[in-house]
Design an enzyme around this catalytic site. Structure first.
Site, mmCIF file in Angstrom:
data_model
loop_
_atom_site.group_PDB
_atom_site.id
_atom_site.type_symbol
_atom_site.label_atom_id
_atom_site.label_comp_id
_atom_site.label_asym_id
_atom_site.label_seq_id
_atom_site.Cartn_x
_atom_site.Cartn_y
_atom_site.Cartn_z
ATOM 1 N N CYS A 123 0.815 -1.219 0.000
ATOM 2 C CA CYS A 123 0.000 0.000 0.000
ATOM 3 C C CYS A 123 0.856 1.280 0.000
ATOM 4 O O CYS A 123 1.469 1.587 -1.007
ATOM 5 C CB CYS A 123 -0.986 -0.068 1.154
ATOM 6 S SG CYS A 123 -2.460 0.886 0.831
ATOM 7 N N ARG A 165 -2.189 7.640 -6.121
ATOM 8 C CA ARG A 165 -2.615 7.575 -4.716
ATOM 9 C C ARG A 165 -4.124 7.763 -4.599
ATOM 10 O O ARG A 165 -4.712 8.524 -5.359
ATOM 11 C CB ARG A 165 -1.949 8.673 -3.899
ATOM 12 C CG ARG A 165 -0.449 8.576 -3.814
ATOM 13 C CD ARG A 165 0.105 9.675 -2.919
ATOM 14 N NE ARG A 165 -0.483 9.579 -1.591
ATOM 15 C CZ ARG A 165 -0.864 10.623 -0.865
ATOM 16 N NH1 ARG A 165 -0.717 11.841 -1.325
ATOM 17 N NH2 ARG A 165 -1.391 10.447 0.325
ATOM 18 N N ILE A 202 -7.283 -0.563 1.601
ATOM 19 C CA ILE A 202 -7.613 0.598 2.430
ATOM 20 C C ILE A 202 -7.000 1.834 1.786
ATOM 21 O O ILE A 202 -5.781 2.011 1.791
ATOM 22 C CB ILE A 202 -7.058 0.436 3.874
ATOM 23 C CG1 ILE A 202 -7.572 -0.864 4.499
ATOM 24 C CG2 ILE A 202 -7.449 1.642 4.730
ATOM 25 C CD1 ILE A 202 -6.878 -1.236 5.797
ATOM 26 N N HIS A 251 -3.386 -5.334 1.638
ATOM 27 C CA HIS A 251 -2.742 -5.534 2.943
ATOM 28 C C HIS A 251 -2.752 -7.006 3.364
ATOM 29 O O HIS A 251 -3.634 -7.412 4.130
ATOM 30 C CB HIS A 251 -3.489 -4.730 4.009
ATOM 31 C CG HIS A 251 -3.251 -3.276 3.954
ATOM 32 N ND1 HIS A 251 -2.249 -2.652 4.653
ATOM 33 C CD2 HIS A 251 -3.891 -2.302 3.280
ATOM 34 C CE1 HIS A 251 -2.282 -1.350 4.414
ATOM 35 N NE2 HIS A 251 -3.271 -1.111 3.582
ATOM 36 N N GLU A 291 -0.962 -8.419 5.490
ATOM 37 C CA GLU A 291 -0.689 -8.531 6.925
ATOM 38 C C GLU A 291 -1.958 -8.395 7.764
ATOM 39 O O GLU A 291 -1.949 -8.684 8.954
ATOM 40 C CB GLU A 291 0.362 -7.486 7.348
ATOM 41 C CG GLU A 291 -0.121 -6.058 7.519
ATOM 42 C CD GLU A 291 -0.403 -5.314 6.215
ATOM 43 O OE1 GLU A 291 -0.298 -5.925 5.129
ATOM 44 O OE2 GLU A 291 -0.749 -4.114 6.290
HETATM 45 N N1 GLN Z 1 -3.633 6.389 1.048
HETATM 46 C C1 GLN Z 1 -2.357 6.099 1.600
HETATM 47 C C2 GLN Z 1 -1.256 6.930 0.914
HETATM 48 O O1 GLN Z 1 -1.519 7.619 0.019
HETATM 49 C C3 GLN Z 1 -2.043 4.631 1.529
HETATM 50 C C4 GLN Z 1 -3.040 3.853 2.359
HETATM 51 C C5 GLN Z 1 -2.502 2.606 3.004
HETATM 52 O O2 GLN Z 1 -1.299 2.387 3.104
HETATM 53 N N2 GLN Z 1 -3.418 1.814 3.513
HETATM 54 O O3 GLN Z 1 -0.145 6.860 1.293
#
Ligand code: GLN
Length: 207
Positions: free
Chosen positions: A79, A111, A142, A188, A190
């Site tokens: 992420c 992003r 997420i 994710h 994890e």
């Molecule tokens: N939205 C976050 C970013 O731009 C990343 C989200 C995440 O790691 N769950 O860094």
């Protein structure tokens, strides 16, 4: 085997628990002297990539970490970690892509591409290269980055694909890639009970 986990911010403890369960020793990387340790691999966790990038520079960790990544130390990036690793990053609000933080993985990411409705969602996919790869893996997203394109289609291997695009329409959406010693995941692993992505990562660290 000793794995360094970037522990400045975000979801690092879950990676640590999963890797410890698999028998790895984990070192939390919080300051530049932590990077003096002998490491067999590094995890770049989820969180907020802008905050992590800023802290990396303020704490004097950026150059050393970048050097190790470019030297080929195995990396698992999830992420926000994927955003830090990417060569190019675009922001939903800006049209121009900028050079990524470590700029080591030849992909372009956007992003927060999934907007409010799809900001967090679950899916499943088969992931190429993990143990029992024919069995589905649970995917948790997420505020995930979207992999807009692969800049090196020969060497960057898509390992996970879902059938939903950021606007909710159907289409092929690459959510995981492998490039030499780097694994970049938009989701994710994890945060699930399934350790197979981490197992794949540890097998790279052995080599
Ligand atoms: N939205 C976050 C970013 O731009 C990343 C989200 C995440 O790691 N769950 O860094």
């Amino acid at each position: 085997m000793r794995i360094g986990i970037l522990a400045l911010q975000g979801a690092f403890i879950e990676h640590e628990h999963m890797l410890q369960q698999l028998g790895a020793e984990c070192v939390e990387l919080r300051k530049s002297s932590d990077l003096a340790a002998e490491l067999d691999g590094i995890v770049l966790p989820g969180g907020e990539s802008t905050v992590q990038g800023k802290l990396l520079r303020e704490l004097g960790m950026y150059e050393e970490l970048k050097k190790r990544i470019h030297q080929g130390l195995p990396i698992l990036a999830t992420c926000a970690g994927l955003i830090l690793l990417a060569e190019q990053v675009c922001d939903t609000k800006k049209s121009q892509a900028a050079e990524g933080c470590f700029a080591a993985l030849p992909v372009v990411v956007r992003r927060n591409a999934y907007g409010r409705q799809l900001g967090s969602f679950s899916d499943r996919a088969k992931i190429r290269g993990i143990p029992k790869e024919e069995e589905f893996f649970p995917l948790e997203f997420i505020r995930a980055p979207y992999i807009v394109s692969l800049r090196d289609t020969k060497e960057v291997e898509p390992i996970a694909v879902i059938g939903k695009l950021p606007d909710g329409s159907s289409g092929e959406n690459i959510v995981g890639v492998r490039y030499h010693n780097q694994i970049g995941l938009a989701f994710h692993p994890e945060l699930t009970q399934d350790a197979r992505c981490h197992e794949m990562f540890l097998s790279m660290c052995h080599a």
